[in-house]
Scaffold this motif. Structure first.
Motif, PDB file in Angstrom:
ATOM      1  N   ASP A 144       0.843  -1.217   0.000  1.00 59.99           N
ATOM      2  CA  ASP A 144       0.000   0.000   0.000  1.00 59.99           C
ATOM      3  C   ASP A 144       0.870   1.256   0.000  1.00 59.99           C
ATOM      4  N   ASN A 145       1.924   1.258   0.820  1.00 57.27           N
ATOM      5  CA  ASN A 145       2.822   2.423   0.873  1.00 57.27           C
ATOM      6  C   ASN A 145       3.536   2.643  -0.469  1.00 57.27           C
ATOM      7  N   ALA A 146       3.920   1.548  -1.078  1.00 58.74           N
ATOM      8  CA  ALA A 146       4.596   1.657  -2.377  1.00 58.74           C
ATOM      9  C   ALA A 146       3.652   2.248  -3.435  1.00 58.74           C
ATOM     10  N   LEU A 147       2.394   1.824  -3.389  1.00 61.78           N
ATOM     11  CA  LEU A 147       1.409   2.370  -4.329  1.00 61.78           C
ATOM     12  C   LEU A 147       1.189   3.868  -4.108  1.00 61.78           C
ATOM     13  N   LYS A 148       1.152   4.289  -2.844  1.00 60.18           N
ATOM     14  CA  LYS A 148       0.979   5.724  -2.550  1.00 60.18           C
ATOM     15  C   LYS A 148       2.174   6.539  -3.068  1.00 60.18           C
ATOM     16  N   ASP A 149       3.382   5.990  -2.859  1.00 62.52           N
ATOM     17  CA  ASP A 149       4.581   6.694  -3.345  1.00 62.52           C
ATOM     18  C   ASP A 149       4.564   6.823  -4.869  1.00 62.52           C
ATOM     19  N   LEU A 150       4.113   5.748  -5.525  1.00 58.72           N
ATOM     20  CA  LEU A 150       4.047   5.779  -6.987  1.00 58.72           C
ATOM     21  C   LEU A 150       3.065   6.834  -7.464  1.00 58.72           C
ATOM     22  N   GLU A 151       1.924   6.886  -6.812  1.00 57.45           N
ATOM     23  CA  GLU A 151       0.911   7.887  -7.199  1.00 57.45           C
ATOM     24  C   GLU A 151       1.432   9.297  -7.000  1.00 57.45           C
ATOM     25  N   SER A 152       2.177   9.515  -5.916  1.00 56.16           N
ATOM     26  CA  SER A 152       2.740  10.839  -5.638  1.00 56.16           C
ATOM     27  C   SER A 152       3.738  11.246  -6.712  1.00 56.16           C
ATOM     28  N   GLN A 153       4.571  10.306  -7.139  1.00 58.23           N
ATOM     29  CA  GLN A 153       5.559  10.623  -8.180  1.00 58.23           C
ATOM     30  C   GLN A 153       4.873  10.930  -9.513  1.00 58.23           C
ATOM     31  N   LYS A 154       3.818  10.208  -9.826  1.00 58.83           N
ATOM     32  CA  LYS A 154       3.076  10.473 -11.060  1.00 58.83           C
ATOM     33  C   LYS A 154       2.442  11.870 -11.035  1.00 58.83           C
ATOM     34  N   ASN A 155       1.912  12.245  -9.875  1.00 55.94           N
ATOM     35  CA  ASN A 155       1.297  13.576  -9.749  1.00 55.94           C
ATOM     36  C   ASN A 155       2.328  14.689  -9.936  1.00 55.94           C
ATOM     37  N   LYS A 156       3.516  14.478  -9.377  1.00 57.87           N
ATOM     38  CA  LYS A 156       4.581  15.481  -9.533  1.00 57.87           C
ATOM     39  C   LYS A 156       4.999  15.613 -10.995  1.00 57.87           C
ATOM     40  N   LEU A 157       5.086  14.502 -11.674  1.00 59.36           N
ATOM     41  CA  LEU A 157       5.468  14.547 -13.090  1.00 59.36           C
ATOM     42  C   LEU A 157       4.386  15.224 -13.925  1.00 59.36           C
ATOM     43  N   ALA A 158       3.130  15.010 -13.568  1.00 53.71           N
ATOM     44  CA  ALA A 158       2.017  15.612 -14.322  1.00 53.71           C
ATOM     45  C   ALA A 158       2.018  17.137 -14.210  1.00 53.71           C
ATOM     46  N   VAL A 159       2.526  17.636 -13.081  1.00 51.84           N
ATOM     47  CA  VAL A 159       2.580  19.094 -12.886  1.00 51.84           C
ATOM     48  C   VAL A 159       3.419  19.753 -13.981  1.00 51.84           C
ATOM     49  N   TYR A 160       4.506  19.113 -14.391  1.00 50.31           N
ATOM     50  CA  TYR A 160       5.377  19.678 -15.420  1.00 50.31           C
ATOM     51  C   TYR A 160       4.665  19.780 -16.769  1.00 50.31           C
ATOM     52  N   ASP A 161       3.697  18.907 -16.996  1.00 51.54           N
ATOM     53  CA  ASP A 161       2.927  18.968 -18.241  1.00 51.54           C
ATOM     54  C   ASP A 161       1.839  20.030 -18.194  1.00 51.54           C
ATOM     55  N   GLN A 162       1.392  20.358 -17.014  1.00 47.54           N
ATOM     56  CA  GLN A 162       0.289  21.300 -16.861  1.00 47.54           C
ATOM     57  C   GLN A 162       0.756  22.745 -16.657  1.00 47.54           C
ATOM     58  N   ILE A 163       1.894  22.912 -16.065  1.00 46.42           N
ATOM     59  CA  ILE A 163       2.386  24.253 -15.734  1.00 46.42           C
ATOM     60  C   ILE A 163       3.818  24.412 -16.240  1.00 46.42           C
ATOM     61  N   ASP A 164       4.084  25.591 -16.884  1.00 48.72           N
ATOM     62  CA  ASP A 164       5.444  25.903 -17.312  1.00 48.72           C
ATOM     63  C   ASP A 164       6.170  26.559 -16.139  1.00 48.72           C
ATOM     64  N   ILE A 165       6.966  25.780 -15.472  1.00 50.36           N
ATOM     65  CA  ILE A 165       7.640  26.297 -14.272  1.00 50.36           C
ATOM     66  C   ILE A 165       8.791  27.242 -14.625  1.00 50.36           C
TER      67      ILE A 165
END
Length: 418
Positions: free
Chosen positions: A185-206
């Motif tokens: 379960d913890n590994a799945l949560k970490d994976l989801e968090s990393q995916k969300n961080k990567l998605a931010v780069y596609d949505q916002i030009d930092i």
């Protein structure tokens, strides 16, 4: 007795003598020649008149009006930058074309500022490039981490399933199963968090702040280049440079005027016309003109404007024309004679002045045709010597009465003098 007889005979003789004289006088009166009898008066009431044809001929000279020559375009040379005058490339009276440099201002300080701004642009661009590279690397690392995490989760999922099978077989304790489930379960949560961080780069030009910094630096450099261009003071139009005031070494200020450009090919001709004169010009496209000292050199100008509304103060109509001036012989400030009418307009219908009858402010003529005369009201124009221009009322080649017309009546029968 004898004396009385002589006296009686003398008296008798005197009486007879007087009687004879009276008789002689009477006879002489009776024999005197009679005066000739007057000729019998004609019973006809026809008057004998003379006539003349209405013809076209030249009356007067063309109507002229004094007009002023001015530049067709007049533009001030206004400074867009302040500085010291370094050089003068065009002097007063020179002919210039649009874009020609008239003077140059010292731009040493501005060039130094440009170098600094150019360095700022380069630094900002390099910083942006580094950030872009870093961003790509970070995104790659995050993608790799996500891939590894997914692989690890796949392994943990298999291990958990084995533990669950062994638990069902009574081979392992439930505590081990719960621990494995928690790790998964913890590994799945970490994976989801990393995916969300990567998605931010596609949505916002930092990198937006750094891009803005680069663009701001570039705009500052462009502004400096534009300002430097103002240090080369250029002609805003083609023409003759006048009113030049710049002097080398002096300091001039932004928005100050250092000269005037006057375009004199073509030139503009201006004047103001009375209502009568304006009527002569309306409908025309061009007029002739000449310089007062060169009356034989006739030129033409195109009408560009004739006011439709009367100037209430001057009681005139503004007229503007344009004329070619290839040889630059026409200068602003000169005066010309503008011809409002041409030679053809001087060829007008005329009658002899002695044919005109004036009654109560109106003018009339008697027109002869077929043995009688017709009284017509006419509108007259210009007069020259014994010739009168007729604007209305008479047609070409009609015959008008020139003698005895003051005693005529309308439709009266007349005879022509032989």
């Amino acid at each position: 007795m004898r004396k009385q007889g002589l006296l009686k005979r003398w008296r008798t003789g005197s009486f007879l003598l007087v009687a004879a004289m009276i008789l002689t006088t009477a006879l002489a009166g009776c024999a005197a020649p009679q005066k000739p009898l007057a000729k019998p008066v004609s019973t006809s009431d026809k008057k004998i008149v003379k006539v003349s044809k209405a013809v076209k001929q030249k009356v007067g000279n063309p109507i002229e009006q004094v007009a002023d020559i001015s530049a067709s375009v007049q533009m001030d040379v206004v400074l867009k930058a302040s500085g010291d005058v370094k050089s003068i490339l065009k002097k007063k009276g020179d002919e210039v074309k649009t874009g020609d440099v008239i003077i140059q201002l010292d731009k040493k300080d501005e060039m130094a500022t440009r170098v600094k701004t150019e360095l700022s642009v380069e630094i900002a661009e390099q910083s942006l490039k580094k950030s872009q590279v870093d961003l790509v690397n970070n995104m790659n690392d995050m993608q790799n981490n996500i891939t590894k995490a997914q692989q690890q989760i796949d392994v943990q999922t298999k291990d958990l399933n084995k533990l669950k099978n062994n638990y069902d077989a009574g081979l392992v304790d439930k505590k081990l199963v719960d621990q494995a489930q928690l790790q998964l379960d913890n590994a799945l949560k970490d994976l989801e968090s990393q995916k969300n961080k990567l998605a931010v780069y596609d949505q916002i030009d930092i990198l937006v702040p750094q891009k803005i910094q680069v663009e701001t630096a570039r705009l500052a450099l462009a502004d400096i280049d534009k300002a430097l261009d103002y240090f080369d003071v250029k002609a805003p139009a083609s023409g003759i440079l006048t009113d030049m005031t710049a002097v080398i070494g002096t300091t001039v200020s932004q928005n100050s005027k250092i000269g005037v450009i006057q375009t004199i090919d073509p030139v503009t001709i201006k004047t103001a016309l009375t209502e009568d004169y304006a009527a002569l010009v309306r409908g025309k496209t061009q007029l002739g003109f000449y310089l007062a000292d060169k009356p034989d050199q006739k030129l033409n100008a195109k009408i560009t404007y004739l006011a439709n509304i009367l100037d209430t103060q001057s009681r005139t109509y503004a007229l503007e024309l344009t004329a070619d001036n290839l040889d630059k012989s026409l200068k602003p400030g000169m005066k010309v004679e503008l011809q409002l009418t041409d030679v053809s307009q001087q060829q007008v219908l005329t009658v002899p002045t002695n044919s005109i009858i004036r009654e109560a402010g109106d003018t009339f003529v008697f027109v002869y045709a077929n043995g009688q005369v017709e009284k017509r009201k006419v509108t007259i124009g210009r007069m020259e010597d014994t010739t009168q221009e007729v604007l209305t009322g008479v047609n070409l080649d009609e015959q008008v009465v020139v003698t005895g017309q003051n005693q005529l009546k309308d439709k009266q029968q007349v005879e022509l003098a032989k």
